[in-house]
Design an enzyme around this catalytic site. Structure first.
Site, mmCIF file in Angstrom:
data_model
loop_
_atom_site.group_PDB
_atom_site.id
_atom_site.type_symbol
_atom_site.label_atom_id
_atom_site.label_comp_id
_atom_site.label_asym_id
_atom_site.label_seq_id
_atom_site.Cartn_x
_atom_site.Cartn_y
_atom_site.Cartn_z
ATOM 1 N N GLU A 59 0.861 -1.181 0.000
ATOM 2 C CA GLU A 59 0.000 0.000 0.000
ATOM 3 C C GLU A 59 0.903 1.238 0.000
ATOM 4 O OE1 GLU A 59 -3.501 -0.233 2.789
ATOM 5 O OE2 GLU A 59 -2.318 -1.918 3.536
ATOM 6 N N ARG A 73 5.119 -13.454 9.470
ATOM 7 C CA ARG A 73 5.683 -12.091 9.467
ATOM 8 C C ARG A 73 7.050 -12.092 10.138
ATOM 9 N NH1 ARG A 73 1.886 -7.162 9.864
ATOM 10 N NH2 ARG A 73 3.812 -6.257 10.609
ATOM 11 N N LYS A 103 2.887 1.820 10.684
ATOM 12 C CA LYS A 103 2.922 3.146 10.057
ATOM 13 C C LYS A 103 2.299 4.197 10.979
ATOM 14 C CE LYS A 103 2.434 0.889 5.577
ATOM 15 N NZ LYS A 103 1.502 0.527 4.514
#
Length: 733
Positions: free
Chosen positions: A271, A486, A496
């Site tokens: 993204e 992950r 973020k």
């Protein structure tokens, strides 16, 4: 025959009451198990024995194509399939043969239907296995791994009953060894497990060299070529466990192969609303690396469906970081490239009765059990008109959404496909005021680009069912989603939102602050991209989430810099040292290897004069036990000079602080070897040195149990920074 309530029906199959209640919570599983049991009762009557019930539960929980339920239940009810091994073979056969009709003769051969294994055959197979391991059995006795014997007997008699094999193993071992003794009953000593950082978590193999074990890390390409053995081959999507087939699947896969030529295709889909971090490095290496290792291609696709948070600088930075890590995308694409097609498919989804326009507000959809939408069954034509009205800007934000009719694996019902947003898009401007969601966009973009392996992190596993459902609901090519763990680091935050909080609080300067673990920050700090790729290789391609210590990343940096960065000496806290008997009238020129570990890479020249500077910590007037550097009566060597210095006088200022030292020197080979060699500079240049410390004080700054005040309260007050420390000599204390 009166129908039993579901709980009684399930306990009648042999499930415990707790297991039965848990099953009832899974709507899809309970419906399939109820149907399987009801069909079996038509053959067996009301009472179903526990062994058959166990097989029916295994069938219901593992079958992904409900069209095959009746077919397989009939084989179980008629005792043609009566073991777990046969059921597994049957499920594998129907998964890999999705087209009608099923060849029953081949099916029965593949599943061992009608095969009879006699007790004599079991006895002979077990006896042969025991004879192969007889010497070891006699030595280890009951500490021997009996599973090995059962495994070999099962390999020889694929369709034998496992319980009968175990019983025969137990009997023959007892006959050979006799009853267990006190020694046999003692627990076998456990071998101490190595820590993850010592074993490098499944990515290393041990090699014995000169009597010592050397750990060798497999390269990322070696690991990823190995992963290809676990993944499906292009065009064989239907062989993947959990993959859902339809009557159109095989034709779609045939068309897919004609387009791709059987080539592996992956994608990295970030993204564009933030900077990539160390976890993304694993994703980049996995997606680009898997394609490269298998002669395929990888797309860089921006998931630009949320214009509120997207900025041009993030697109540029992401492209930059992918290139910095050494990867070149086959093509850079954008979800916005496909907005027209995605909208057309949304209309088709409505026409097929699989989507509807809903007016529930966002807050009504939150929580674990939101109320079902009262608009779920509104007429198709009405939803089409309302969806068009959404596109034309006739609804305010939050007044209407397009929702898909499905229940996801995490229980979420009817996920949103489109929502209204009056924010100009960085690429399409004001053309659109509705934007698709991740749940709607991702799988369809994968389908458009004919991705073969949609690799994503574990948290997206709950979306796998919607991924398959949506492609199949539209009868388009359906890729396969594969999940991996992950990568996280201790002493770090990578969210973020939280990095923005750090910037706003003035704790860091920007996304590239060298104390962060964003890729731009690591590059600014001096980390080579090869080191980051090597770190990802050491972590390995794991399914479980991995949280690593920062020093393991730093070790990879050190390994690369040792081979690529010319070594220079610097003193951060200088202490002047005067050599009173310097052996020459003027400074000497010393040849120093630029790479101490490999002198073939060349040398550079530095001056060595009667005044040198050493680190203040390399001298102590009153050393503690074990201190090996300069002190009274304890000489040290000056690295690369061939000289040893010995303390003669300490010069102090008015405040009592040491200002300089006076020493004498001798050739290193003219006496006893010193306990340590220290670095130094002479006629030094002044330079700016940046040292980088950890940003947080605790391992898990986001864990309320460890940091009750929140991560912003855990900031390290130091602002000293360094790229990576040199590996200290353990003998230099």
């Amino acid at each position: 025959m009166a129908a039993l309530d579901p709980l009684s029906l399930f306990t009648g199959l042999g499930l415990s009451e707790h297991k039965a209640r848990e099953t009832l919570k899974n709507t899809a599983l309970s419906a399939q198990l109820r149907e399987a049991a009801t069909q079996a009762q038509q053959t067996l009557g009301c009472t179903i024995d526990k062994a058959t019930g166990t097989l029916l539960y295994g069938l219901a929980s593992r079958l992904r194509d409900p069209r095959r339920l009746s077919f397989l239940v009939s084989y179980i009810a008629n005792r043609k399939i009566h073991t777990e091994t046969q059921l597994s073979a049957a499920l594998e056969y129907v998964r890999s043969h999705p087209l009608d009709p099923i060849n029953t003769m081949v099916f029965e051969q593949e599943c061992g239907v009608g095969v009879v294994v006699t007790p004599e055959q079991i006895e002979e197979a077990v006896e042969a296995a025991i004879n192969r391991h007889r010497p070891q059995l006699l030595v280890e006795r009951y500490h021997f791994n009996m599973g090995l014997l059962m495994g070999e007997a099962r390999a020889a008699l694929k369709w034998a009953d496992g319980k009968m094999i175990k019983h025969e193993v137990d009997m023959q071992v007892l006959h050979l060894l006799g009853p267990k003794t006190e020694t046999d009953l003692e627990k076998k000593p456990k071998v101490a497990k190595a820590r993850p950082e010592e074993t490098d978590r499944r990515t290393a193999k041990d090699v014995v060299e000169n009597g010592e074990t050397v750990v060798q890390t497999l390269s990322l390409m070696e690991q990823l070529r190995g992963e290809a053995l676990k993944f499906h081959k292009p065009g064989e999507n239907y062989k993947t466990p959990g993959y859902v087939t339809t009557p159109y699947t095989m034709d779609l896969l045939k068309q897919h192969l004609e387009i791709t030529g059987g080539q592996v295709r992956t994608r990295f889909p970030p993204e564009p609303n933030g900077i990539l971090h160390i976890g993304h490095a694993k994703a980049i290496n996995f997606n680009f690396g898997y394609a490269k290792a298998n002669n395929g291609i990888c797309f860089l696709r921006f998931d630009d469906t949320n214009p509120e948070k997207e900025e041009a600088k993030f697109f540029t930075a992401i492209c930059d970081m992918v290139a910095w890590l050494g990867y070149i995308p086959y093509k850079v694409t954008y979800a916005s490239n496909y907005f027209d097609q995605l909208y057309a498919w949304a209309e088709e989804l409505i026409r097929r009765g699989q989507a509807y326009v809903c007016h529930q507000r966002g807050e009504e959809l939150k929580g674990h059990n939101p109320l079902p939408s009262p608009w779920r069954d509104r007429p198709t034509e009405e939803s089409l008109l309302l969806f068009e009205a959404m596109r034309k800007g006739k609804f305010a934000e939050g007044e209407a959404t397009l929702r898909m009719k499905l229940v996801m694996e995490d229980g979420k019902m009817d996920p949103v496909a489109y929502r209204v947003k009056y924010t100009p898009h960085h690429r399409t401007g004001d053309t659109w005021c509705i934007y698709p969601t991740y749940d709607y966009t991702h799988c369809l973009c994968d389908s458009i680009e004919h991705i073969t392996h949609s690799l994503c992190t574990k948290e997206f596993q709950a979306r796998r069912s919607s991924y398959f459902w949506l492609c199949n609901a539209l009868d388009v090519y359906c890729p396969v989603q594969w999940e991996y763990g992950r990568l996280n680091l201790h002493y770090a935050v990578v969210s973020k939102r939280k990095i923005l909080q750090l910037v706003a609080a003035g704790a860091v300067r920007d996304w590239d602050d060298p104390r962060l673990f964003t890729l731009t920050a690591l590059r600014r700090r001096g980390f080579p991209p090869e080191a980051i790729n090597n770190f990802c290789a050491r972590v390995g391609v794991t399914v479980a989430q991995t949280t690593m210590e920062p020093h393991l990343l730093e070790a990879c940096v050190r390994d690369v810099l040792n081979d690529t960065a010319p070594r220079a000496m610097a003193v951060l806290e200088p202490l002047q040292v005067v050599i009173t008997n310097f052996p020459a009238a003027k400074s000497l020129d010393i040849q120093v290897p630029s790479f101490p570990a490999d002198e073939t890479k060349g040398f550079h020249q530095i001056p060595f004069g009667p005044i040198v500077f050493i680190e203040r910590t390399d001298f102590k007037e009153e050393p503690e036990p074990g201190y090996k550097r300069l002190a009274w009566g304890q000489p040290v060597g000056l690295r690369h000079t061939g000289y040893v210095i010995e303390l003669q006088h300490v010069v102090k200022g008015p405040s009592g602080c040491v200002e300089s030292l006076e020493v004498t020197c001798r050739r290193a080979d003219a006496g006893e070897k010193p306990k340590a060699f220290i670095h130094w500079v002479s006629q030094p240049l002044t330079c700016e040195i940046r040292l980088y410390e950890r940003l947080f004080q605790h391992k898990n700054p986001e864990d309320p149990a460890e940091v009750p005040g929140g991560f912003l309260s855990d900031l390290n007050p130091l602002v000293f920074n360094r790229t990576v420390t040199l590996k200290e000599d353990p003998g230099k204390v």
